[in-house]
Every structure is written in C-alpha cells, then in structure tokens.
Design a protein around this motif. Structure first.
Motif, mmCIF file in Angstrom:
data_model
loop_
_atom_site.group_PDB
_atom_site.id
_atom_site.type_symbol
_atom_site.label_atom_id
_atom_site.label_comp_id
_atom_site.label_asym_id
_atom_site.label_seq_id
_atom_site.Cartn_x
_atom_site.Cartn_y
_atom_site.Cartn_z
ATOM 1 N N LEU A 82 -9.947 8.932 -4.052
ATOM 2 C CA LEU A 82 -9.784 7.683 -4.796
ATOM 3 C C LEU A 82 -9.008 6.591 -4.064
ATOM 4 O O LEU A 82 -9.163 5.415 -4.388
ATOM 5 N N LEU A 83 -8.167 6.975 -3.112
ATOM 6 C CA LEU A 83 -7.297 5.991 -2.465
ATOM 7 C C LEU A 83 -7.695 5.751 -1.011
ATOM 8 O O LEU A 83 -7.675 6.677 -0.201
ATOM 9 N N PRO A 84 -8.028 4.512 -0.678
ATOM 10 C CA PRO A 84 -8.294 4.218 0.738
ATOM 11 C C PRO A 84 -6.985 4.308 1.518
ATOM 12 O O PRO A 84 -5.945 3.857 1.055
ATOM 13 N N GLY A 85 -7.021 4.930 2.650
ATOM 14 C CA GLY A 85 -5.811 5.079 3.457
ATOM 15 C C GLY A 85 -5.103 6.399 3.225
ATOM 16 O O GLY A 85 -4.304 6.824 4.038
ATOM 17 N N PHE A 86 -5.378 7.052 2.108
ATOM 18 C CA PHE A 86 -4.813 8.375 1.831
ATOM 19 C C PHE A 86 -5.784 9.372 2.443
ATOM 20 O O PHE A 86 -6.902 9.534 1.967
ATOM 21 N N ALA A 87 -5.376 9.992 3.546
ATOM 22 C CA ALA A 87 -6.319 10.821 4.295
ATOM 23 C C ALA A 87 -5.760 12.206 4.574
ATOM 24 O O ALA A 87 -4.606 12.358 4.961
ATOM 25 N N ILE A 88 -6.623 13.169 4.358
ATOM 26 C CA ILE A 88 -6.318 14.559 4.693
ATOM 27 C C ILE A 88 -7.483 15.053 5.533
ATOM 28 O O ILE A 88 -8.639 14.932 5.123
ATOM 29 N N GLY A 89 -7.180 15.620 6.694
ATOM 30 C CA GLY A 89 -8.234 16.162 7.545
ATOM 31 C C GLY A 89 -8.951 17.301 6.839
ATOM 32 O O GLY A 89 -8.421 17.924 5.914
ATOM 33 N N VAL A 90 -10.172 17.594 7.289
ATOM 34 C CA VAL A 90 -10.998 18.615 6.646
ATOM 35 C C VAL A 90 -10.266 19.960 6.590
ATOM 36 O O VAL A 90 -10.122 20.555 5.537
ATOM 37 N N LEU A 91 -9.799 20.435 7.718
ATOM 38 C CA LEU A 91 -9.051 21.691 7.736
ATOM 39 C C LEU A 91 -7.613 21.488 7.267
ATOM 40 O O LEU A 91 -6.950 22.424 6.857
ATOM 41 N N GLY A 92 -7.174 20.253 7.309
ATOM 42 C CA GLY A 92 -5.812 19.944 6.916
ATOM 43 C C GLY A 92 -5.548 20.124 5.433
ATOM 44 O O GLY A 92 -4.403 20.294 5.019
ATOM 45 N N LEU A 93 -6.592 20.117 4.597
ATOM 46 C CA LEU A 93 -6.400 20.258 3.150
ATOM 47 C C LEU A 93 -5.677 21.565 2.822
ATOM 48 O O LEU A 93 -4.783 21.586 1.982
ATOM 49 N N ILE A 94 -6.030 22.618 3.507
ATOM 50 C CA ILE A 94 -5.379 23.911 3.260
ATOM 51 C C ILE A 94 -3.910 23.847 3.654
ATOM 52 O O ILE A 94 -3.039 24.240 2.883
ATOM 53 N N ILE A 95 -3.644 23.321 4.834
ATOM 54 C CA ILE A 95 -2.260 23.233 5.317
ATOM 55 C C ILE A 95 -1.455 22.280 4.444
ATOM 56 O O ILE A 95 -0.328 22.593 4.046
ATOM 57 N N VAL A 96 -2.020 21.117 4.130
ATOM 58 C CA VAL A 96 -1.323 20.135 3.293
ATOM 59 C C VAL A 96 -1.030 20.734 1.918
ATOM 60 O O VAL A 96 0.070 20.581 1.392
ATOM 61 N N THR A 97 -1.992 21.434 1.338
ATOM 62 C CA THR A 97 -1.781 22.055 0.028
ATOM 63 C C THR A 97 -0.668 23.094 0.084
ATOM 64 O O THR A 97 0.197 23.128 -0.797
ATOM 65 N N LEU A 98 -0.684 23.932 1.111
ATOM 66 C CA LEU A 98 0.361 24.950 1.252
ATOM 67 C C LEU A 98 1.743 24.315 1.422
ATOM 68 O O LEU A 98 2.695 24.694 0.739
ATOM 69 N N VAL A 99 1.842 23.346 2.330
ATOM 70 C CA VAL A 99 3.133 22.698 2.582
ATOM 71 C C VAL A 99 3.604 21.958 1.341
ATOM 72 O O VAL A 99 4.755 22.076 0.929
ATOM 73 N N PHE A 100 2.707 21.191 0.713
ATOM 74 C CA PHE A 100 3.068 20.438 -0.492
ATOM 75 C C PHE A 100 3.547 21.374 -1.601
ATOM 76 O O PHE A 100 4.538 21.100 -2.274
ATOM 77 N N THR A 101 2.860 22.487 -1.785
ATOM 78 C CA THR A 101 3.236 23.434 -2.831
ATOM 79 C C THR A 101 4.588 24.069 -2.541
ATOM 80 O O THR A 101 5.439 24.162 -3.434
ATOM 81 N N VAL A 102 4.808 24.476 -1.305
ATOM 82 C CA VAL A 102 6.105 25.078 -0.941
ATOM 83 C C VAL A 102 7.231 24.058 -1.113
ATOM 84 O O VAL A 102 8.278 24.365 -1.690
ATOM 85 N N GLY A 118 7.618 15.373 -2.693
ATOM 86 C CA GLY A 118 6.760 16.338 -1.995
ATOM 87 C C GLY A 118 5.738 15.662 -1.107
ATOM 88 O O GLY A 118 5.462 16.118 0.006
ATOM 89 N N LEU A 119 5.171 14.560 -1.579
ATOM 90 C CA LEU A 119 4.206 13.819 -0.762
ATOM 91 C C LEU A 119 4.867 13.239 0.486
ATOM 92 O O LEU A 119 4.318 13.326 1.585
ATOM 93 N N ILE A 120 6.048 12.666 0.320
ATOM 94 C CA ILE A 120 6.752 12.078 1.468
ATOM 95 C C ILE A 120 7.090 13.152 2.503
ATOM 96 O O ILE A 120 6.834 12.987 3.702
ATOM 97 N N ILE A 121 7.657 14.253 2.048
ATOM 98 C CA ILE A 121 8.057 15.326 2.975
ATOM 99 C C ILE A 121 6.833 15.948 3.641
ATOM 100 O O ILE A 121 6.847 16.229 4.840
ATOM 101 N N THR A 122 5.757 16.133 2.882
ATOM 102 C CA THR A 122 4.542 16.707 3.458
ATOM 103 C C THR A 122 3.966 15.795 4.525
ATOM 104 O O THR A 122 3.523 16.262 5.575
ATOM 105 N N GLU A 123 4.001 14.482 4.289
ATOM 106 C CA GLU A 123 3.500 13.553 5.311
ATOM 107 C C GLU A 123 4.332 13.642 6.582
ATOM 108 O O GLU A 123 3.799 13.557 7.691
ATOM 109 N N LEU A 124 5.631 13.840 6.439
ATOM 110 C CA LEU A 124 6.501 13.970 7.610
ATOM 111 C C LEU A 124 6.245 15.263 8.373
ATOM 112 O O LEU A 124 6.380 15.302 9.599
#
Length: 129
Positions: free
Chosen positions: A25-45, A77-83
C-alpha cells in the motif's frame, strides 16, 4: 503441537501480513522478496522484547502511553528493524506513520483470524481460559 509453537507461528504470520500490507500500500516502503522472512523475524523479536520494556516505562513515567502500547511497539519495532535489516526501507516519516497503522491493523486482524482458522486448537484453548 505445543501452544507456544502455535502462538509463535500465529504471531509471525500476523506480523508478516501487516508488513506485506504496508509494502503493497505504501510507495517507498520496500521489503526484498527474501527479506520478508528476515524482516518478519527481526520485527517480531524486536516487538516481543520492546513490549515489556515500554509497558514498564509507561506504567511508571508515562501512563498515558499504555493506551497506545501496541502502536508504540509497532512504531519502534519498524524503526529498529529498518536499522538492523539492509533489505528493508520505510521511506520517510509519512510512510513510517502510515506503516505503523497499517502493520498494527493488519497484524491485529490476522492475529484474530489466524488462530481461529489456521490453528483452531489454539483458538479453542484461549476461549476456555
């Protein structure tokens, strides 16, 4: 299967849904194809670690924050995950604010529906307690 495993899986799926919604839904908010798994794990932790910390600080110093605890944790969580994850970009302050709401709402809805339809044994045990 133990409740902890089912709860963890439901939480991961719910966060993945919220993050995926924001990326669609958001232009500029990007997660790589394989990155979704890593981003989800990091964000959840990060979210699981931040929740008790922010709750404790809120109770003592800023009790008004308790009402928006989940939103606060999602925002941080979003800020820390982006970092921490190079394959994840929020795309500015406006996107961060919008993504906080989208990820929170998507995870909330998925968090209600996933246990009910994917893990009915987990939903039944929650209803009994």
């Amino acid at each position: 299967m133990p409740n902890f495993v089912l709860s963890t899986a439901a939480h991961l799926i719910a966060n993945a849904v919220g993050l995926l919604l924001a990326s669609l839904l958001l232009p500029g908010f990007a997660i790589g194809v394989l990155g979704l798994i890593i981003v989800t794990l990091v964000f959840t932790v990060v979210s699981v670690v931040l929740l008790p910390i922010i709750r404790k600080i809120s109770e003592k110093k800023i009790p008004e924050l308790l009402g928006g605890l989940s939103l606060s944790v999602t925002f941080a969580g979003l800020i820390i995950t982006e970092l921490l994850v190079s394959d994840f970009t929020i795309g500015g302050i406006a996107n961060l604010l919008a993504a906080t709401l989208i990820v929170w709402l998507g995870a909330l809805i998925a968090g209600i529906l996933v246990p009910k339809y994917l893990f009915p044994s987990l939903a039944n045990k929650k209803a009994k307690t």
